[in-house]
Design an enzyme around this catalytic site. Structure first.
Site, mmCIF file in Angstrom:
data_model
loop_
_atom_site.group_PDB
_atom_site.id
_atom_site.type_symbol
_atom_site.label_atom_id
_atom_site.label_comp_id
_atom_site.label_asym_id
_atom_site.label_seq_id
_atom_site.Cartn_x
_atom_site.Cartn_y
_atom_site.Cartn_z
ATOM 1 N N HIS A 76 140.723 95.298 -53.091
ATOM 2 C CA HIS A 76 139.314 94.906 -53.092
ATOM 3 C C HIS A 76 138.997 94.184 -51.787
ATOM 4 C CE1 HIS A 76 138.726 95.001 -57.766
ATOM 5 N NE2 HIS A 76 139.194 96.128 -57.282
ATOM 6 N N GLU A 130 137.750 91.397 -51.060
ATOM 7 C CA GLU A 130 138.141 89.994 -50.971
ATOM 8 C C GLU A 130 139.610 89.849 -50.578
ATOM 9 O OE1 GLU A 130 136.551 91.521 -53.401
ATOM 10 O OE2 GLU A 130 135.209 90.206 -54.514
ATOM 11 N N CYS A 162 135.674 90.093 -58.945
ATOM 12 C CA CYS A 162 136.243 90.428 -60.256
ATOM 13 C C CYS A 162 137.244 89.348 -60.656
ATOM 14 C CB CYS A 162 136.922 91.800 -60.207
ATOM 15 S SG CYS A 162 138.523 91.772 -59.389
ATOM 16 N N CYS A 172 140.117 89.008 -58.154
ATOM 17 C CA CYS A 172 139.749 88.381 -56.884
ATOM 18 C C CYS A 172 139.425 86.901 -57.081
ATOM 19 C CB CYS A 172 138.579 89.113 -56.246
ATOM 20 S SG CYS A 172 139.052 90.758 -55.688
#
Lengths: 372, 186
Positions: B50, B52, B86, B89
Site C-alpha cells: 500500500h 503508506e 487500512c 497501514c
C-alpha cells in the site's frame, strides 16, 4: 481416523460463537385443554406474532410423572414493565377483546433465548429455558470440540511449527525479536516460504516476520518488493520451480502416476497429503493443475505458522493476502488474532479465515521467557 | 499547501494509470517531503504494498542517508493520504511512531482509523507509541472521484465510499509547506 487433540491447540472463534446466550422475558401460560392448542397457536400468532423471536417454538411440552403438560408463549414482556406487578390474563388480552381464552390456565413469566443459538453449547443452554430451533454447523462443531484435524494433520501442524520455532531461535541468536514464520501449501504441505523477524538488525520497524514472509511468497510468484540480503534461514520456492512442474505435468502422459512427483526436491521438509487410491489418475492430474493455479494468487490456499500471535499490521496483511489458515504458538496482549482484536473474523472485512492458537505452546513460550 | 493539493491527487492518479487502486500519499517532516508512495499491489504481487508502506520505507531511507534516527524524525512527521489508511497501514503508522495522518475520504471497506477498527488510537500494553492523530476530509471529493473511476472499471458492485465531514480541520494547525523541495515525480 478423527481424534481429539492431545495438545492445547484451540480454534480462535468469533465472540458470538463462544459467548453465553442472552435472554428476554416472555409471558407464557399453561394449556389446560390440549384440544385448544392449535387454535391458540394460530390466534396468538395473529395478535402477538413473535417477530423478534422467530427462532422460538411457541409451545413446549413438559413431562411430569409420565404426564405430558403443554405451555404456550403469549407475548414478550415490555422492557419498561414492572415485573413485580404480575398481570392477569385479562390484562394481557386487553388490546384483543375478541380473544377466546379457553384452554389457558396459570399465567407466568419466563426467560427465553434472545437469538437463535449457533453452537451446540448455546443450543443446550437455550433449550434448558424454552425450546428453540437450531441448525448445527458441523464444521463449527469440529472446530469447537477439537476434531477439525486428523491426528496425521495434527502431526504435520506440529512439524511446521517446530520449523518456525527453530527459525525464531535463529533470529534470537542474531539479536532479533524471536519470531519465526513458515508458509505452507494447504493441500500438498509444501513449504513455500520461511523466515524470521528482522526489525532490529535492519532498523526497519515494518520488517516483522509475517510481512517478510508474505513478500517472500510474492517473490516465489515472480513478484516481491523487498531486497532482503541472503540471510540464513530465509527461504522461498523459486518461481521457475512451479512453472517447471507445470510443464512437467503437461508433458506427463502416464495418467496413473503417483502424486509424489509434485513435491519439491530441494531438501525442504515436505509432507505429502494422502490421496485416496480410488481417485483416478486423470483427476489427480486435474487436481495438480488446480493446485498450481490456486497457489499463484497471493496467499490463497496457503497456511501460515508463526510462533507468536500477529499484531494488527501483520493480521490485516494476511487478510489482504487471502491466507487460508493461521497457526500460532503463544498469544500477545496486543495481538490481533484473538487477544486485542479478532481481525480474522471481523465483520465488514472481505476475507475471513480460521485461526488456531496454542500450537507447540510451551516451546514457543520458552522463546519469549526472557523477554519482559 | 497548494503544492500538496497538486501532488497528492497526482500520486493517486499515477497509481490509477498503472491499474492500481488509486491511493497516493506523502510524508511531510519540517516542511519537506521525506517519503511518497502510491499503491503497488498488482505490480509486486504483494497485497501489502500500500502507498503508506512504500512512503514509510522511503522515509526510512531518507533518515538513513542523512544519518538521523528515524524515531526522532517520525515523531514530528505527518502523513497525507487521499483515503483513510487500512487496518494494516494504521498499524504500520503506529509501529513507526508517526505523529499524524491527514486523509481524504473514509475507507468503509478496510479503514483502520475508525471505519472498521480504530487501530490508530487504541491503547497498547507493550509499546509506548503515542496515539496517531487523525484528521479526515482533505481532498475528499477528488479521492472519491478517483476511487469511483477505479471501481467503475474493476468492480461495478463495489459501494461508493462515503465522505466524512471535515469537522475539526480548522482547529489543527497544518505544517507550513512554504519552500517545499519538490522531488521530480518518477
Amino acid at each position: 481416523m478423527k481424534m481429539k487433540h492431545s495438545g492445547t491447540m484451540k480454534a480462535v472463534l468469533a465472540d458470538d460463537l463462544t459467548k453465553s446466550m442472552e435472554f428476554v422475558r416472555v409471558y407464557a401460560a399453561d394449556i389446560t385443554n390440549k384440544k385448544e392448542t392449535s387454535r391458540l397457536v394460530k390466534q396468538l400468532g395473529e395478535i402477538f406474532p413473535l417477530t423478534r423471536l422467530p427462532h422460538m417454538k411457541r409451545v413446549r411440552c413438559l413431562k411430569e410423572n409420565e404426564e405430558k403438560h403443554l405451555q404456550i408463549i403469549l407475548c414478550c414482556v415490555d422492557q419498561e414493565e414492572d415485573l413485580s406487578s404480575s398481570p392477569t390474563l385479562n390484562e394481557i388480552f386487553q388490546k384483543a377483546p375478541g380473544f377466546d381464552q379457553t384452554g389457558l390456565g396459570n399465567l407466568f413469566s419466563t426467560r427465553v433465548a434472545r437469538n437463535q443459538p449457533k453452537t451446540r453449547a448455546q443450543f443446550e443452554e437455550a433449550q434448558s429455558h424454552w425450546p428453540t430451533s437450531f441448525h448445527e454447523d458441523l464444521e463449527l462443531t469440529k472446530l469447537l470440540n477439537g476434531t477439525y484435524f486428523t491426528k496425521t494433520e495434527q502431526e504435520r501442524i506440529n512439524l511446521h511449527m517446530q520449523m518456525a520455532v527453530e527459525l525464531a531461535d535463529q533470529g534470537k541468536q542474531s539479536g532479533e525479536v524471536p519470531i519465526g514464520v513458515v508458509i505452507v501449501n494447504s493441500d500438498s504441505s509444501e513449504v513455500v516460504a520461511s523466515c524470521y523477524d528482522l526489525r532490529n538488525t535492519a532498523s526497519n520497524p515494518l520488517y516483522h516476520a509475517v510481512m517478510l514472509c508474505v513478500d517472500l511468497v510474492a517473490r516465489s510468484q515472480g513478484g516481491g518488493a523487498w531486497e532482503i540480503q541472503d540471510t540464513p534461514g530465509f527461504w522461498w520456492r523459486k518461481p521457475h520451480e512451479a512453472s517447471n512442474r507445470l510443464a512437467d505435468l503437461s508433458s506427463d502422459t502416464s495418467l496413473g502416476s503417483q502424486p509424489d512427483n509434485l513435491q519439491n526436491d530441494v531438501g525442504q521438509p515436505t509432507l505429502v497429503r494422502d490421496v485416496t487410491e480410488s481417485q483416478s489418475g486423470q483427476n489427480n492430474l486435474k487436481r495438480k493443475f488446480n493446485e498450481l493455479d490456486d497457489s499463484s494468487y497471493l496467499c490463497t490456499n496457503l497456511d501460515l505458522y508463526v510462533t507468536q500471535e500477529p499484531c494488527s499490521m501483520c493480521a490485516m496483511a494476511l487478510v489482504h493476502s487471502r491466507i487460508h489458515h493461521v497457526f500460532y504458538g503463544v498469544t500477545h496482549p496486543d495481538g490481533a488474532l484473538g487477544s486485542r482484536y479478532k481481525i480474522h473474523c471481523q465483520p465488514g472485512l472481505n476475507h475471513h479465515f480460521q485461526v488456531f492458537r496454542g500450537v507447540l505452546e510451551e516451546k514457543c513460550r520458552n522463546l519469549y521467557s526472557e523477554i519482559t | 499547501m497548494t503544492k500538496l493539493l497538486f501532488l497528492l491527487p497526482f500520486q493517486a492518479k499515477a497509481a490509477l494509470l498503472q491499474g492500481e487502486v488509486p491511493v497516493g500519499c506523502l510524508l511531510v517532516y519540517d516542511g519537506q517531503i521525506i517519503g511518497k508512495g502510491k499503491n503497488g499491489v498488482n505490480f509486486t504481487k504483494n497485497a501489502t504494498r500500500h502507498a503508506e508502506m512504500l512512503a514509510i520505507e522511503e522515509a526510512l531511507d531518507w533518515c538513513k542517508n542523512r544519518n538521523v534516527a528515524y524515531k526522532e524524525v517520525f515523531a514530528r512527521t505527518d502523513l497525507y493520504v487521499n483515503v483513510e489508511p487500512c487496518i494494516m497501514c494504521a498499524g504500520a503508522l503506529r509501529i513507526s511512531g508517526l505523529r499524524r495522518v491527514v486523509y481524504g475520504c473514509s475507507n468503509e471497506r478496510f479503514g483502520g482509523c475508525g471505519s472498521i477498527l480504530d487501530v490508530a488510537s487504541d491503547q497498547r500494553t507493550t509499546d509506548s507509541q503515542p496515539v496517531l492523530q487523525c484528521v479526515p476530509g482533505i481532498f475528499a471529493e477528488t479521492s472519491v472521484q478517483l476511487l469511483k473511476e477505479f471501481y467503475r472499471g474493476q468492480n461495478p458492485n463495489a459501494p461508493n465510499p462515503k465522505v466524512k465531514k471535515a469537522h475539526d480541520i480548522q482547529d489543527i494547525p497544518l505544517p507550513s509547506l512554504e519552500g517545499v523541495q519538490m522531488k521530480d515525480p518518477t
